[in-house]
Write an enzyme that holds these catalytic residues in place. Structure first.
Site, short mmCIF file in Angstrom:
data_model
loop_
_atom_site.label_atom_id
_atom_site.label_comp_id
_atom_site.label_asym_id
_atom_site.label_seq_id
_atom_site.Cartn_x
_atom_site.Cartn_y
_atom_site.Cartn_z
N GLU A 141 0.84 -1.21 0.00
CA GLU A 141 0.00 0.00 0.00
C GLU A 141 0.87 1.25 0.00
OE1 GLU A 141 -2.69 -0.30 -1.10
OE2 GLU A 141 -4.32 -0.52 0.33
N THR A 193 -5.11 7.24 -5.88
CA THR A 193 -5.24 7.37 -4.42
C THR A 193 -4.32 8.48 -3.90
OG1 THR A 193 -5.85 5.07 -4.21
CG2 THR A 193 -5.02 6.12 -2.23
N1 HSE Z 1 -8.36 4.89 3.11
C1 HSE Z 1 -7.76 5.04 1.83
C2 HSE Z 1 -8.14 6.38 1.25
C3 HSE Z 1 -8.25 3.94 0.94
O1 HSE Z 1 -9.32 6.70 1.27
O2 HSE Z 1 -7.26 7.11 0.79
C4 HSE Z 1 -7.72 4.01 -0.47
O3 HSE Z 1 -6.61 3.19 -0.63
#
Ligand code: HSE
Length: 321
Positions: A141, A193
């Site tokens: 991640e 993201t």
């Molecule tokens: N919690 C993360 C975000 C999830 O909203 O940026 C996306 O990978």
């Protein structure tokens, strides 16, 4: 016949494991970075083998052209971190078939990261704990979004609905998940993201924080008590959604019309652009799908929809030798 010998870890070289890695919906509207759930569909497929050489060989069996250099690949960095922990006594060969489109907001990178960690652990005779697997997978991640967060990774590994109370130290709470239907629309536009995180305000007003705390607590209580009305009332985000929804055409209309059609509520899936809605009945979930289809057709934006359920199981071994 392929060579089979025992590895120093007790794992078996020459065998393989095939895993199915579910899509996930992170945030669950109000729980930015702390809540997530696994979906029955879509999912990725990953095949992993233990090899003698301390390196990671990656083959992509899909059309997404993701990097095959281990250090630039989400599954690759996870496997490198597993190897490092085991003093680089062996390596991995991995074949990845992605069905969760990267950049969809459906936990595509988490599926690769969690799948790699769980599959490696299977080949190593389950030496790592759930928490260690989440730690390994968070390296993926970090590569994908620049930040370690576990709200996709954890439900991807454990299935169901999860609360990540803390990542330093890691504290995972598995929540009860009522048998709800999930409708998802993935408009074929890209929202990275990392970009969707950068546009967020760094400070929050106390009045907004109070609303958000109420909703998070309500949502957790709603899942635990299987109180679908409480779940519906708590699916409200006054902090992240107002900023991010601007990146998703049709968002407000989909939300309003889906609720009018009987959906409990929903919002942006992860960092978007996918949108999800929770429904009690399959018939309602299908009506919501139609609404989503109509809105994106009118907008002239290609899309993909899913009517699915919350997956009770996370990364699943479907074949092994
Ligand atoms: N919690 C993360 C975000 C999830 O909203 O940026 C996306 O990978």
């Amino acid at each position: 016949m392929s060579e089979v010998k025992s590895s120093p870890s007790g794992g078996v070289r020459g065998g393989f494991v095939l895993v199915q890695c579910p899509a996930t919906v992170a945030n669950l509207v109000c729980g930015f970075d702390i809540l997530g759930m696994a979906l029955a569909e879509p999912y990725d497929i990953m095949k992993l083998k233990l090899i003698d050489e301390p390196k990671v060989i990656i083959t992509n069996k899909d059309a997404y052209n993701l990097p095959t250099d281990a250090e630039k690949n989400v599954a690759g960095v996870v496997l490198l971190s597993v190897m490092e922990k085991m003093n680089n006594q062996f390596g991995f060969e991995v074949e990845i078939t992605k069905q969760i489109k990267p950049g969809s907001g459906l936990g595509s990178s988490a599926a690769s990261a969690a799948g790699a960690a769980v599959a490696a652990n299977h080949l190593l005779n389950h030496i790592f704990s759930r928490e260690e697997l989440v730690q390994f997978a968070m390296n993926g991640e970090k590569l994908a979004s620049g930040v370690k967060h576990a709200d996709n990774i954890t439900p991807c590994i454990t299935g169901g609905v999860t609360l990540i109370r803390s990542i330093h130290p890691l504290d995972i709470v598995q929540l009860h998940s009522p048998p709800l239907f999930v409708t998802v629309v993935h408009p074929q536009i890209e929202v990275k993201t990392s970009d969707a995180r950068q546009i967020l305000r760094k400070e929050v007003l106390l009045k907004d924080a109070i609303k958000q705390w109420g909703n998070i607590a309500g949502l957790v209580a709603g899942f635990e008590k299987a109180d679908t009305d409480l779940i519906g009332r708590s699916l409200e985000d006054v902090i992240i959604e107002p900023v991010r929804s601007i990146l998703i055409p049709g968002f407000d209309e989909i939300k309003t019309k889906s609720k009018e059609a009987g959906a409990l509520g929903g919002g942006i899936s992860g960092s978007g652009p996918s949108i999800f809605m929770l429904c009690k009945e399959e018939a309602t979930a299908k009506k919501v799908e139609q609404i989503m289809q109509e809105i994106f057709t009118q907008l002239g934006i290609d899309f993909k929809t899913y009517v699915t359920t919350i997956a009770q199981e996370g990364v699943k071994v479907v074949n092994a030798k």
